[in-house]
Enzyme design. Structure first.
Site, PDB file in Angstrom:
ATOM      1  N   TYR A  41      29.484  37.811  47.808  1.00  0.00           N
ATOM      2  CA  TYR A  41      30.186  38.805  48.617  1.00  0.00           C
ATOM      3  C   TYR A  41      29.243  39.914  49.080  1.00  0.00           C
ATOM      4  CZ  TYR A  41      33.094  42.710  49.978  1.00  0.00           C
ATOM      5  OH  TYR A  41      33.639  43.755  50.680  1.00  0.00           O
ATOM      6  N   GLY A  95      35.448  42.808  52.840  1.00  0.00           N
ATOM      7  CA  GLY A  95      36.887  42.952  52.777  1.00  0.00           C
ATOM      8  C   GLY A  95      37.597  41.648  53.067  1.00  0.00           C
TER       9      GLY A  95
END
Length: 508
Positions: free
Chosen positions: A54, A61
């Site tokens: 990530y 998000g």
């Protein structure tokens, strides 16, 4: 040269004040440099291996499932910064921006963020050379960190945005050029590392908590002056009363009152004039003490946050692991800053009631509104109005911000702290409290003119004299705004507390 050595683990609230307000320089500890370098090496390995991580090889998000190729990582990080620069409102003060920058440096120095040492050093140079980005106050929801305000700081690192430098507001690239600082091009993980944290809301609230500690002492001083003017009963401060309900703040406040009033010939004992005082005099240790304990609790929690890694994901280089968590969530600070707001608002609540007792002839033996020729003169009638208005405003501001949450990022971020609002409200409330305490000092000093002037205790005598350095006694009506502003300056400078402590020793 005054320098704070940052290692990620031992920053104190006093260090924060020294850098933010006294312009101390900042340098990285050797062990921090080693940790930062190892963390960056791990990130570079992950990028080379093409691991799905990530914020490094994915979007942000709701876009966390979108894979980003190696040749797009620079663009990804730049896009994150420019798209998050959405702040509104007036700029934060330079001291708050400096505090936020220091907290980001300290968090990155822990070595869990994957930033390059060279990029971190640019942020440190900005602090040391006084390049202060223009950061709008509003726009953070206090989860996913202070994305918006921190992005405005990073924008100047890229040579964009605006900054204050040597007293002038200018383009970011001009400020960096004039200061001789190289701008940066962010690579994988760096943009996220720089803006995904609680550093702005913590900076605002931490400075408020530091000032609140001093304001609590000042509340005892102003209260003691009012006790003098109203011939207050000192039995209520007897240590035996407080030892059987041993809250630390209460005990300390009672001792402060006795030390401030020591030697007074104006105070009384129970039964001499009346049997009991009203609560605003008799219960000063219980009221002030509760606020003191709350402030101490807030400072303990703030000190933990000052030395925490609050971004996501976190890089554990020793284990070659990356973990997505939620340390960016501002709830631990939102709750305590809401608590701080309530605690300091109460100091003004009780001070305003003491002001009322001073100016209301039905509640004292003093002349109405503390002036001769009342009717022709209004005296200190309207300053009490102002104190009442500020106290009422504080009651609105003290509504907890953290009890609200509006989901963001297409409901991926479905609970947010609103901690930046909690912090800003505590700062605004504190400013109002300082105005109210200034009014109490002015009013109590005027009340002392009517009989207690030569009878003051050891601490209150010093306090009265210091107030008189700022404002003269009231003979006839004048523009009291000027006097009120002078007393506010006296409160904000901490000069009064220092003067009293030089005479009677440190207030607890």
């Amino acid at each position: 040269m005054k320098v704070i050595c940052v290692n990620g683990n031992s920053l104190t609230l006093e260090d924060l004040v020294k850098v933010s307000r006294e312009n101390y320089k900042v340098e990285l500890a050797k062990e921090a440099i080693e940790r930062v370098s190892k963390s960056r090496e791990a990130v570079d390995e992950f990028v080379e291996e093409g691991k799905v991580i990530y914020g490094i090889t994915t979007g942000f998000g709701k876009f966390s499932d979108v894979l980003i190729s190696k040749d797009q990582t620079k663009e990804l990080q730049r896009n994150l910064i420019v798209s998050d620069c959405c702040g509104v409102g007036k700029p934060y003060s330079e001291e708050i921006v400096r505090a936020a920058m220091l907290l980001r440096v300290n968090a990155l120095a822990k070595g869990f963020s994957g930033i390059r040492l060279s990029t971190l050093n640019v942020l440190i140079k900005m602090l040391n050379k006084g390049v202060h980005p223009v950061v709008p106050e509003k726009g953070s929801v206090g989860a996913s960190g202070d994305l918006c305000p921190l992005a405005h700081i990073v924008l100047v690192m890229l040579g964009e945005g605006e900054a204050f430098y040597q007293g002038k507001r200018m383009k970011g690239f001009e400020a960096m050029k004039d200061a001789g600082i190289e701008t940066v091009e962010l690579i994988a993980k760096e943009g996220l590392a720089l803006i995904n944290g609680t550093c702005v809301l913590t900076a605002v609230g931490a400075l408020a908590a530091y000032d609140a500690k001093m304001v609590a002492k000042l509340s005892d001083i102003s209260a003691a002056m009012t006790v003098e003017a109203l011939n207050g009963i000192v039995d209520a401060y007897d240590k035996r009363v407080h030892e059987v309900r041993p809250h630390e703040g209460q005990i300390n406040c009672a001792q402060n009152m006795l030390n401030l009033l020591a030697g007074s010939k104006s105070t009384t004992r129970q039964g001499e004039i009346r049997v009991q005082d009203a609560y605003t005099l008799r219960c000063i240790p219980q009221i002030h003490g509760a606020s003191r304990d709350a402030i101490d609790y807030v400072i303990k929690k703030v000190t933990i946050e000052l030395n925490s890694a609050t971004d996501n994901p976190l890089i554990f280089s020793e284990d070659k692991e990356v973990i997505s968590g939620g340390n960016f969530h501002g709830q631990p600070m939102a709750l305590v800053f809401d608590f701080l707001s309530i605690a300091i608002a109460e100091l003004a609540n009780v001070a305003e009631r003491r002001i009322e007792r001073l100016v209301n002839p039905a509640l004292s033996r003093l002349p109405a509104f503390l002036v001769k020729n009342g009717g022709l003169n209004d005296g200190l009638m309207i300053p009490q109005y102002v104190a009442a208005a500020l106290v009422s405003e504080n009651k609105v501001l003290a509504h907890p911000a953290c009890v609200d949450s509006i989901p963001t990022c297409a409901n991926q971020e479905d609970h947010v702290s609103m901690g930046s609002i909690s912090a800003r409200q505590s700062r605004e409330i504190l400013n109002n409290v300082m105005h109210v305490l200034g009014i109490e000092l002015m009013t109590a000093a005027q009340a002392i003119e009517f009989g207690a002037k030569e009878k003051l205790g050891k601490g209150t005598k010093v306090a009265y004299a210091k107030v008189r350095e700022y404002v003269e006694p009231v003979e006839n009506d004048r523009v009291f705004h000027i006097d009120m502003h002078e007393c506010y300056k006296l409160v904000a400078s901490h000069e009064l507390v220092k003067a009293v402590e030089e005479e009677i020793g440190e207030l607890k």
